[in-house]
Design an enzyme around this catalytic site. Structure first.
Site, short mmCIF file in Angstrom:
data_model
loop_
_atom_site.label_atom_id
_atom_site.label_comp_id
_atom_site.label_asym_id
_atom_site.label_seq_id
_atom_site.Cartn_x
_atom_site.Cartn_y
_atom_site.Cartn_z
N ARG A 82 0.69 -1.28 -0.27
CA ARG A 82 -0.05 0.48 0.16
C ARG A 82 1.06 0.60 0.28
NH1 ARG A 82 -4.72 0.11 4.48
NH2 ARG A 82 -3.08 0.26 5.62
N LYS A 184 -2.17 6.73 1.25
CA LYS A 184 -2.42 6.74 3.10
C LYS A 184 -1.37 8.44 2.74
CE LYS A 184 -2.02 4.57 7.15
NZ LYS A 184 -3.68 5.45 8.26
N GLU A 220 -16.09 6.16 5.12
CA GLU A 220 -15.13 5.46 6.35
C GLU A 220 -15.22 6.27 7.49
OE1 GLU A 220 -11.46 4.96 5.34
OE2 GLU A 220 -11.01 6.25 3.93
N1 PLP Z 1 -8.75 4.43 6.73
C1 PLP Z 1 -8.38 5.15 6.95
C2 PLP Z 1 -7.91 6.93 6.99
C3 PLP Z 1 -7.21 4.51 8.02
O1 PLP Z 1 -5.85 5.56 8.59
C4 PLP Z 1 -6.92 3.63 8.62
C5 PLP Z 1 -5.96 3.34 9.14
O2 PLP Z 1 -5.02 2.78 8.90
C6 PLP Z 1 -8.00 2.22 7.96
C7 PLP Z 1 -8.98 3.18 6.90
C8 PLP Z 1 -7.80 1.16 8.69
O3 PLP Z 1 -6.75 0.88 7.49
P1 PLP Z 1 -6.05 -0.79 7.80
O4 PLP Z 1 -6.92 -1.52 8.48
O5 PLP Z 1 -4.60 -1.03 6.79
O6 PLP Z 1 -4.55 0.17 9.83
C1 COI Z 2 -3.85 3.16 11.56
O1 COI Z 2 -5.11 2.98 12.03
O2 COI Z 2 -2.85 2.34 11.99
C2 COI Z 2 -3.73 4.49 11.49
O3 COI Z 2 -3.17 5.16 10.37
C3 COI Z 2 -4.73 5.09 12.38
C4 COI Z 2 -4.78 5.82 12.89
C5 COI Z 2 -3.98 6.20 13.90
C6 COI Z 2 -3.86 7.12 11.47
#
Ligand code: PLP
Ligand code: COI
Length: 341
Positions: A82, A184, A220
């Protein structure tokens, strides 16, 4: 391994400095060999791309001590991938995905004393990030980049652990239809601060962002994806090109189907449908699975049938199975658990 004297059970989701971190620099088309450093501070030129035009992105993943005392990371290959996708969209050089895993191994092995013990409720949060560190003044990609990865022990993201959360539909948009919602980029978080603060000041834990094009579909929150449970026990999650493809969400949908024999659907979720759902949750690395208690909309309050006291039963099963896999209590699908020590 002698652990640091940390009150693991009372950690919040905050930064604390650990012993060392990984750093690699990109110049003239190549990444250097990378190294571990002790200094947590970064010195930058005043005109660095990250400072002037926010050319920066990050990742987040967790490292766990398993029931049988191994130190493992959960699907770090997906974070590496990612981050490459994000880098491309921000015109930054991707950091090699194999080297990302190598940096993770080195980082965690150098900070083993900070990996929370099994059963403590805490985890080691890993923060990889990549930014334009060369000077620019016209709007342009930076001529130099820095990749760093640090770690910090953390507890639950939301105060109160797994108590159902009060959410509010945001009057602001998070991501434009052809914009950067799916990557991200730091800029997505900078522009969510105002909306997040407003929600918090009004007594809500988080925002529900809608799709910016029609403002009718659930997307989200500022830092997590959604899952919902329908009346007939399907696990549904929003499908949208403007949300971050959460690794936790992808894992939960797999767990629902293959471990719990539940039907799953990734599809549009109109806000108008949410009142028919039995349960809902926020999912992400930091949020894990955090139950939704209510969602305040422009037309009133949707109270989830699972109530304000505890997680709904299906959300709980998903949570228990996912965390069981992460902590080594339940056998993981092939390739999900990366052993570090
Ligand atoms: N959506 C956003 C905007 C986020 O910042 C995060 C955190 O990483 C997620 C979703 C969840 O992603 P993940 O499950 O890969 O941590
Ligand atoms: C995560 O879940 O790792 C994120 O990046 C979400 C938040 C702390 C920005």
């Amino acid at each position: 391994m002698v652990k640091k004297n940390i009150d693991w059970g009372n950690l919040g989701f905050t930064y604390s400095k650990t012993d060392s971190r990984y750093v690699s620099l990109w110049k003239e088309g190549v990444w250097d060999e990378g190294k571990m450093v002790e200094d947590a501070n970064v010195t930058l030129n005043e005109s660095a791309g990250v400072l002037q035009y926010a050319q920066t992105c990050f990742e987040g993943l967790k490292v766990y001590t398993t029931a049988d005392d191994r130190v493992v990371a959960f699907r770090p290959d997906l974070n590496a991938k990612r981050m490459s996708d994000t880098a491309k969209r921000l015109l930054m050089p991707a950091f090699d995905e194999g080297r990302f895993i190598d940096a993770l191994n080195r980082l965690v092995r150098a900070n083993l004393a900070y990996v929370p013990p099994y059963g403590s409720g805490a985890t080691l949060y890993i923060r990889p990030f990549l930014y334009g560190s060369g000077a620019v003044i016209g709007v342009a990609p930076s001529p130099e980049y820095t990749f760093r990865m640090f770690c910090t022990p953390v507890g639950p993201y939301f105060k109160g652990g797994v108590k159902p959360l009060k959410l509010v539909v945001s009057p602001y948009d998070r991501a434009a239809p052809q914009g950067t919602g799916h990557i991200k980029a730091g800029l997505n978080y900078a522009m969510s601060l105002y909306a997040g603060n407003e929600a918090n000041m009004n007594g809500f834990a988080e925002n529900v962002f809608l799709d910016a094009a029609t403002r009718t579909k659930v997307e989200e929150t500022g830092g997590a994806n959604f899952i919902f449970i329908t009346e007939d026990n399907k696990v549904v999650t929003p499908k949208s090109p403007t949300i971050l493809p959460s690794i936790t969400r992808r894992s939960l949908m797999y767990v629902a189907k293959h471990y719990l024999n539940l039907e799953t659907e990734e599809r549009d979720i109109p806000l108008s449908e949410v009142s028919s759902f039995k349960e809902g949750g926020l999912c992400g690395t930091a949020a894990v699975v955090s139950p939704i208690g209510s969602i305040t909309t422009g037309d009133g309050v949707i109270e989830m049938a699972s109530g304000m006291e505890s997680m709904g039963p299906i959300t709980k099963k998903l949570y228990d199975t996912l965390t069981g896999i992460q902590m080594g209590r339940i056998e993981a699908p092939e390739g999900w658990i990366h052993e570090i020590a």
